[in-house]
Design a protein around this motif. Structure first.
Motif, PDB file in Angstrom:
ATOM      1  N   ALA A  14       0.833  -1.198   0.000  1.00  0.00           N
ATOM      2  CA  ALA A  14       0.000   0.000   0.000  1.00  0.00           C
ATOM      3  C   ALA A  14       0.874   1.258   0.000  1.00  0.00           C
ATOM      4  O   ALA A  14       0.572   2.229  -0.707  1.00  0.00           O
ATOM      5  CB  ALA A  14      -0.928   0.007   1.210  1.00  0.00           C
ATOM      6  N   GLN A  15       1.947   1.237   0.764  1.00  0.00           N
ATOM      7  CA  GLN A  15       2.844   2.387   0.782  1.00  0.00           C
ATOM      8  C   GLN A  15       3.526   2.571  -0.567  1.00  0.00           C
ATOM      9  O   GLN A  15       3.685   3.698  -1.041  1.00  0.00           O
ATOM     10  CB  GLN A  15       3.900   2.218   1.877  1.00  0.00           C
ATOM     11  N   LEU A  16       3.909   1.464  -1.187  1.00  0.00           N
ATOM     12  CA  LEU A  16       4.544   1.532  -2.496  1.00  0.00           C
ATOM     13  C   LEU A  16       3.581   2.072  -3.551  1.00  0.00           C
ATOM     14  O   LEU A  16       3.952   2.912  -4.385  1.00  0.00           O
ATOM     15  CB  LEU A  16       5.064   0.153  -2.906  1.00  0.00           C
ATOM     16  N   ALA A  17       2.340   1.621  -3.507  1.00  0.00           N
ATOM     17  CA  ALA A  17       1.347   2.105  -4.458  1.00  0.00           C
ATOM     18  C   ALA A  17       1.076   3.599  -4.251  1.00  0.00           C
ATOM     19  O   ALA A  17       0.953   4.354  -5.216  1.00  0.00           O
ATOM     20  CB  ALA A  17       0.053   1.312  -4.321  1.00  0.00           C
ATOM     21  N   GLU A  18       1.000   4.025  -3.000  1.00  0.00           N
ATOM     22  CA  GLU A  18       0.781   5.443  -2.706  1.00  0.00           C
ATOM     23  C   GLU A  18       1.969   6.285  -3.167  1.00  0.00           C
ATOM     24  O   GLU A  18       1.802   7.358  -3.742  1.00  0.00           O
ATOM     25  CB  GLU A  18       0.550   5.637  -1.205  1.00  0.00           C
ATOM     26  N   PHE A  19       3.185   5.789  -2.937  1.00  0.00           N
ATOM     27  CA  PHE A  19       4.386   6.496  -3.387  1.00  0.00           C
ATOM     28  C   PHE A  19       4.409   6.614  -4.906  1.00  0.00           C
ATOM     29  O   PHE A  19       4.722   7.659  -5.457  1.00  0.00           O
ATOM     30  CB  PHE A  19       5.639   5.780  -2.885  1.00  0.00           C
ATOM     31  N   GLU A  20       4.074   5.535  -5.589  1.00  0.00           N
ATOM     32  CA  GLU A  20       4.068   5.548  -7.043  1.00  0.00           C
ATOM     33  C   GLU A  20       3.022   6.530  -7.578  1.00  0.00           C
ATOM     34  O   GLU A  20       3.273   7.254  -8.547  1.00  0.00           O
ATOM     35  CB  GLU A  20       3.783   4.146  -7.573  1.00  0.00           C
ATOM     36  N   LYS A  21       1.876   6.604  -6.941  1.00  0.00           N
ATOM     37  CA  LYS A  21       0.834   7.540  -7.352  1.00  0.00           C
ATOM     38  C   LYS A  21       1.300   8.982  -7.184  1.00  0.00           C
ATOM     39  O   LYS A  21       1.124   9.812  -8.069  1.00  0.00           O
ATOM     40  CB  LYS A  21      -0.425   7.297  -6.516  1.00  0.00           C
ATOM     41  N   LEU A  23       4.442  10.040  -7.058  1.00  0.00           N
ATOM     42  CA  LEU A  23       5.541  10.263  -7.993  1.00  0.00           C
ATOM     43  C   LEU A  23       5.024  10.538  -9.402  1.00  0.00           C
ATOM     44  O   LEU A  23       5.482  11.467 -10.073  1.00  0.00           O
ATOM     45  CB  LEU A  23       6.481   9.053  -8.002  1.00  0.00           C
ATOM     46  N   ASN A  24       4.061   9.760  -9.854  1.00  0.00           N
ATOM     47  CA  ASN A  24       3.501   9.965 -11.187  1.00  0.00           C
ATOM     48  C   ASN A  24       2.797  11.318 -11.299  1.00  0.00           C
ATOM     49  O   ASN A  24       2.891  11.987 -12.329  1.00  0.00           O
ATOM     50  CB  ASN A  24       2.542   8.835 -11.552  1.00  0.00           C
ATOM     51  N   ALA A  25       2.118  11.734 -10.235  1.00  0.00           N
ATOM     52  CA  ALA A  25       1.449  13.034 -10.255  1.00  0.00           C
ATOM     53  C   ALA A  25       2.468  14.162 -10.363  1.00  0.00           C
ATOM     54  O   ALA A  25       2.286  15.122 -11.122  1.00  0.00           O
ATOM     55  CB  ALA A  25       0.595  13.200  -9.003  1.00  0.00           C
ATOM     56  N   LYS A  26       3.565  14.062  -9.621  1.00  0.00           N
ATOM     57  CA  LYS A  26       4.598  15.092  -9.684  1.00  0.00           C
ATOM     58  C   LYS A  26       5.302  15.101 -11.034  1.00  0.00           C
ATOM     59  O   LYS A  26       5.635  16.159 -11.566  1.00  0.00           O
ATOM     60  CB  LYS A  26       5.611  14.916  -8.558  1.00  0.00           C
ATOM     61  N   LEU A  27       5.541  13.929 -11.610  1.00  0.00           N
ATOM     62  CA  LEU A  27       6.166  13.860 -12.931  1.00  0.00           C
ATOM     63  C   LEU A  27       5.267  14.473 -13.998  1.00  0.00           C
ATOM     64  O   LEU A  27       5.758  15.194 -14.885  1.00  0.00           O
ATOM     65  CB  LEU A  27       6.494  12.408 -13.286  1.00  0.00           C
TER      66      LEU A  27
END
Length: 108
Positions: A14-21, A23-27
């Motif tokens: 869950a933490q990894l999925a939240e981090f990826e979300k 990161l993608n928003a910032k990119l």
């Protein structure tokens, strides 16, 4: 026991999925910001007009300031001559900056 009952295993996913979300928003925000400044359709006339405008405005502003110095200090031809020379230098510097900026964009 099933995989859902193991708190150690579901928490990192869950933490990894939240981090990826995040990161993608910032990119995506960064890409949108960078693409806002890109001008892929700049042709030669537009670039030449920009350079000419940058140079002429620098010279005219310098000459106008020199004229004002002449009027207030009463040193008739020297203010406008010095102002025009300073404007020439400022206009040249503006053209060099604009060319450098366009060169960096074309390399990206």
């Amino acid at each position: 026991m099933s995989d859902n009952d193991d708190p150690d295993r579901s928490q990192p996913d869950a933490q990894l999925a939240e981090f990826e979300k995040r990161l993608n928003a910032k990119l995506e925000a960064r890409r949108a910001q960078e693409s806002k400044y890109d001008r892929p359709n700049s042709n030669g006339w537009a670039i030449g007009f920009r350079y000419g405008t940058e140079f002429i405005v620098g010279v005219l502003v310098g000459a106008a300031l020199g004229f004002l110095v002449d009027r207030f200090l009463g040193i008739a031809p020297f203010g406008i001559l010095i102002g025009t020379l300073i404007g020439f230098g400022a206009g040249t510097l503006n053209v060099v900056r604009a060319a450098k900026e366009l060169g960096e964009r074309s390399q990206r």
